[in-house]
Motif scaffolding. Structure first.
Motif: not given
Length: 205
Positions: A10-23
């Motif tokens: 999930l943190a790796s995904a946030a490195g690409l787009n901060a909001y997609i994993p949070l949402l």
């Protein structure tokens, strides 16, 4: 162990787009049984939180696909993406998911170290993306920005879903994504040096 992998992806995904994993984890927790956020992270499924994250995501989706603006956005996101990585690592690794029924106690005992670890993990793909994007824009006259951004968004969404359902496969995909980002950066820098050397040779003649 699986909860740590979930948080890392999930943190790796946030490195690409901060909001997609949070949402993503907020929506999955709010509308499905796939994610059960602990009490301290229940705010992620709140209507206001989801609305604000959704608006920020929409802005990010547009700005990140515009040459020049994407590089400015990457500078601003140097703080946001690692912070998001820390949040989703902490929330994801302490949640019950399809793959994790009993998260480790140490994750829930203190949010400091999970947050720091998530921020560091998110910083890696963010830096690779931020350094490679200007090079890509120069080599493609800006045409590659939208394509590259769309692929990164798709990757972030895929990693978010796989992190919850199949953490081990998600980890393999995250590692593969990092490798691809490194290769893209190396190819871009090599092409830029080659173009500069050709231009220098042309000027000399």
């Amino acid at each position: 162990m699986l909860e740590i992998i979930t948080g890392t992806v999930l943190a790796s995904a946030a490195g690409l787009n901060a909001y997609i994993p949070l949402l993503g984890i907020g929506l999955l927790s709010r509308f499905t049984e796939m994610v059960q956020l602990p009490e301290g992270w229940a705010w992620l499924e709140n209507d206001w939180a989801l609305g604000v994250i959704g608006v920020l995501l929409l802005v990010e989706l547009i700005v990140d696909k515009v040459p020049a603006l994407d590089s400015v956005n990457d500078v601003l996101q140097t703080v946001v993406r690692p912070a998001s990585g820390g949040l989703v690592f902490s929330a994801g690794s302490s949640s019950e998911t399809v793959a994790v029924a009993d998260p480790a106690a140490f994750v829930g005992s203190s949010q400091f170290w999970p947050f720091v670890l998530g921020a560091v993990v998110a910083l890696i793909p963010h830096l690779l993306k931020a350094v490679a994007r200007p090079v890509l824009n120069v080599l493609t006259a800006g045409a590659g920005a939208a394509v590259s951004s769309a692929l990164e968004d798709l990757g972030a969404a895929l990693l978010t879903i796989l992190a919850v359902i199949v953490p081990l496969l998600a980890l393999v995909c995250a590692v593969a994504l990092i490798v691809l980002l490194i290769r893209r950066l190396r190819r871009g820098l090599a092409a830029r040096r080659d173009r500069a050397s050709r231009a220098g040779a042309g000027t000399a003649t």
